[in-house]
Design an enzyme around this catalytic site. Structure first.
Site, PDB file in Angstrom:
ATOM      1  N   GLY A  42     -20.505  36.405  75.085  1.00  0.00           N
ATOM      2  CA  GLY A  42     -21.347  35.249  74.825  1.00  0.00           C
ATOM      3  C   GLY A  42     -20.895  34.379  73.672  1.00  0.00           C
ATOM      4  N   GLU A  43     -19.919  34.831  72.875  1.00  0.00           N
ATOM      5  CA  GLU A  43     -19.427  34.015  71.767  1.00  0.00           C
ATOM      6  C   GLU A  43     -18.672  32.796  72.304  1.00  0.00           C
ATOM      7  OE1 GLU A  43     -17.031  36.572  69.380  1.00  0.00           O
ATOM      8  OE2 GLU A  43     -18.735  37.750  68.637  1.00  0.00           O
ATOM      9  N   ARG A 100     -36.034  15.836  64.665  1.00  0.00           N
ATOM     10  CA  ARG A 100     -37.479  15.775  64.450  1.00  0.00           C
ATOM     11  C   ARG A 100     -37.960  16.772  63.410  1.00  0.00           C
ATOM     12  NH1 ARG A 100     -39.390  15.620  70.707  1.00  0.00           N
ATOM     13  NH2 ARG A 100     -37.413  16.753  70.958  1.00  0.00           N
ATOM     14  N   GLN A 101     -37.053  17.634  62.946  1.00  0.00           N
ATOM     15  CA  GLN A 101     -37.384  18.549  61.845  1.00  0.00           C
ATOM     16  C   GLN A 101     -36.752  17.998  60.566  1.00  0.00           C
ATOM     17  OE1 GLN A 101     -36.981  22.807  62.702  1.00  0.00           O
ATOM     18  NE2 GLN A 101     -36.760  22.325  64.880  1.00  0.00           N
ATOM     19  N   HIS A 134     -34.116   9.892  64.889  1.00  0.00           N
ATOM     20  CA  HIS A 134     -35.586   9.904  64.890  1.00  0.00           C
ATOM     21  C   HIS A 134     -36.129   9.391  63.560  1.00  0.00           C
ATOM     22  CE1 HIS A 134     -39.569  11.064  66.135  1.00  0.00           C
ATOM     23  NE2 HIS A 134     -39.722  11.798  65.054  1.00  0.00           N
ATOM     24  N   ASP A 173     -47.038   4.422  68.681  1.00  0.00           N
ATOM     25  CA  ASP A 173     -47.747   4.936  67.502  1.00  0.00           C
ATOM     26  C   ASP A 173     -47.409   4.070  66.301  1.00  0.00           C
ATOM     27  OD1 ASP A 173     -45.162   5.810  66.614  1.00  0.00           O
ATOM     28  OD2 ASP A 173     -45.426   7.667  67.732  1.00  0.00           O
ATOM     29  N   LYS A 196     -53.177   6.368  67.898  1.00  0.00           N
ATOM     30  CA  LYS A 196     -53.563   7.614  68.556  1.00  0.00           C
ATOM     31  C   LYS A 196     -53.681   8.730  67.534  1.00  0.00           C
ATOM     32  CE  LYS A 196     -48.782   8.905  69.666  1.00  0.00           C
ATOM     33  NZ  LYS A 196     -47.766   9.000  70.719  1.00  0.00           N
ATOM     34  N   ARG A 198     -53.468  13.242  67.192  1.00  0.00           N
ATOM     35  CA  ARG A 198     -53.021  14.464  67.847  1.00  0.00           C
ATOM     36  C   ARG A 198     -53.955  15.604  67.450  1.00  0.00           C
ATOM     37  NH1 ARG A 198     -48.195  14.263  70.376  1.00  0.00           N
ATOM     38  NH2 ARG A 198     -46.803  12.521  69.916  1.00  0.00           N
ATOM     39  N   ASP A 226     -39.688  13.082  75.500  1.00  0.00           N
ATOM     40  CA  ASP A 226     -39.492  14.515  75.704  1.00  0.00           C
ATOM     41  C   ASP A 226     -40.282  14.966  76.929  1.00  0.00           C
ATOM     42  OD1 ASP A 226     -39.015  17.217  75.527  1.00  0.00           O
ATOM     43  OD2 ASP A 226     -39.418  17.364  73.397  1.00  0.00           O
TER      44      ASP A 226
END
Length: 316
Positions: A42-43, A100-101, A134, A173, A196, A198, A226
Site C-alpha cells: 500500500g505504500e 476548509r481546515q 477557500h 452566505d 442562513k 447552521r 460538496d
C-alpha cells in the site's frame, strides 16, 4: 509554445491526468515519463524515468479524493525530483485539499491547511500555483511564493455566452460576498446575499435574503460544492422569493454523494464547474457543465517559467 521547452518539465500524479495532458498540450510539450503507483503493502511508489537535472518542474496534482493518497503522491514526487537535481519544483494544486481546515473553531483542533503547507515546503516545493482557495489567507501559511489564480473569469465568460437578461449574482452566505461581488462586476449585475444559519454540521437553514431576486435570473456562486445541500436549498429559497430561474457556479466540484442526485432533483437550471477536480463518469449529468482551467494554468506556467508577471492574468 515555449522557446526553451527543454528546461521545462510537466509531471502528473494520478489525481487528474487528463488536466495535466491538456495543460501540456497547451504548452506544446508532453507530460514527463514517470510511474506513480503503489507497492503491494500500500505504500506509494514513484519512479521518474527521465532526466530532470537543472530543469524547472511543474507537478500537476489537485489534492481531491482520496485526498491523503494524492498528497502522498505529490510529496514523494517532490522528494524524488529534488534528489534528481531539479532546479525548481512548482506544485500546481488546482484544488487545495484541507483548505476548509484553515483556523481553529474550538479548543484542541488542528489547522490542517497550515500543516499541509509545512509538509510541501519541507519536501522541497519552491513555488505553489493554486486556484480559488477557500480562504485567501492560506497563502500566508507558506514561506514560498504562491500564485493564487481566480476561476471567476472562466465562469463569467461562460455565463455571458448564455446571453441571460436581468441577471443577479447571489452569495449563498455572508462569507462569500467578496466572491459574488467580483463575479457581479464582470457580469455587470447586482448582487444579493442569502443569510442562513447552521443548527448542526452539514445542515443549513435559509433565514433571510438581502437584496432582490424577483423576476430575475439568479446565479448562485461559491468556491466549492460538496454535498450540494446548501446549494439546492438556496436555489429553492430563491425560487420561492420570485427568481425567474436559478443557475449555480463554482470553481471546485467536489460533489460528494448525494450531490449529483440532489442537483438532478433540484430546480437548478445548470451547475457550472471547472475541471480542477475530475468529474467521474458516474457523476455526469445534463445539469452539470464542466469548463477547462487548462489554458489559464498553461499561461501561468509560461509566465512563471519566463519570470513574467502572473498578476497580469487577473487584469486581462
Amino acid at each position: 509554445m515555449l522557446e526553451d521547452s527543454k528546461r521545462l518539465r510537466i509531471f502528473s500524479g494520478n489525481a487528474n491526468k487528463p488536466l495535466a495532458e491538456e495543460i501540456a498540450a497547451c504548452l506544446g510539450i508532453s507530460v514527463g515519463d514517470a510511474f506513480v503507483g503503489h507497492f503491494n503493502n500500500g505504500e506509494t511508489q514513484v519512479m521518474i524515468d527521465e532526466s530532470v537535472r537543472g530543469t524547472d518542474v511543474f507537478i500537476i496534482q489537485p489534492t481531491c479524493s482520496p485526498v491523503n493518497d494524492h498528497y502522498m503522491e505529490l510529496l514523494i514526487m517532490v522528494d524524488a525530483l529534488k534528489r534528481a537535481s531539479a532546479n525548481h519544483i512548482t506544485a500546481v494544486i488546482p484544488y487545495y485539499g484541507y483548505a476548509r481546515q484553515d483556523r481553529k473553531t474550538r479548543g484542541r483542533e488542528p489547522i490542517s491547511a497550515k500543516l499541509v503547507a509545512n509538509l510541501l515546503t519541507t519536501a522541497g516545493v519552491t513555488r505553489v500555483v493554486t486556484m480559488d482557495l477557500h480562504a485567501g489567507q492560506i497563502q500566508g501559511f507558506f514561506d514560498i511564493p504562491v500564485d493564487h489564480l481566480p476561476g471567476g473569469p472562466i465562469l463569467a465568460d461562460y455565463i455571458t455566452s448564455k446571453e441571460l437578461t436581468d441577471l443577479v449574482v447571489v452569495s449563498p452566505d455572508l462569507g462569500g460576498v467578496t466572491r459574488a461581488r467580483q463575479l457581479a462586476d464582470r457580469l455587470e449585475a447586482p448582487i444579493a446575499i442569502i443569510e442562513k444559519r447552521r443548527p448542526e454540521p452539514g445542515v443549513a437553514e435559509v433565514m433571510n435574503l438581502i437584496g432582490s431576486v424577483e423576476g430575475k435570473n439568479a446565479v448562485l456562486v461559491d468556491d466549492i460544492v460538496d454535498t450540494a445541500g446548501s446549494l439546492t436549498e438556496g436555489a429553492k429559497a430563491l425560487e420561492r422569493m420570485g427568481a425567474k430561474s436559478v443557475y449555480a457556479c463554482c470553481t471546485h466540484g467536489v460533489l460528494s454523494d448525494p450531490a449529483v442526485e440532489r442537483i438532478n432533483n433540484s430546480n437548478l437550471k445548470e451547475l457550472i464547474i471547472t475541471n480542477t477536480i475530475p468529474l467521474p463518469k458516474d457523476k455526469h449529468s445534463d445539469k452539470i457543465k464542466v469548463l477547462s482551467v487548462a489554458p489559464l494554468m498553461a499561461e501561468a506556467i509560461i509566465r512563471i517559467f519566463g519570470e513574467l508577471s502572473v498578476s497580469k492574468l487577473f487584469d486581462d
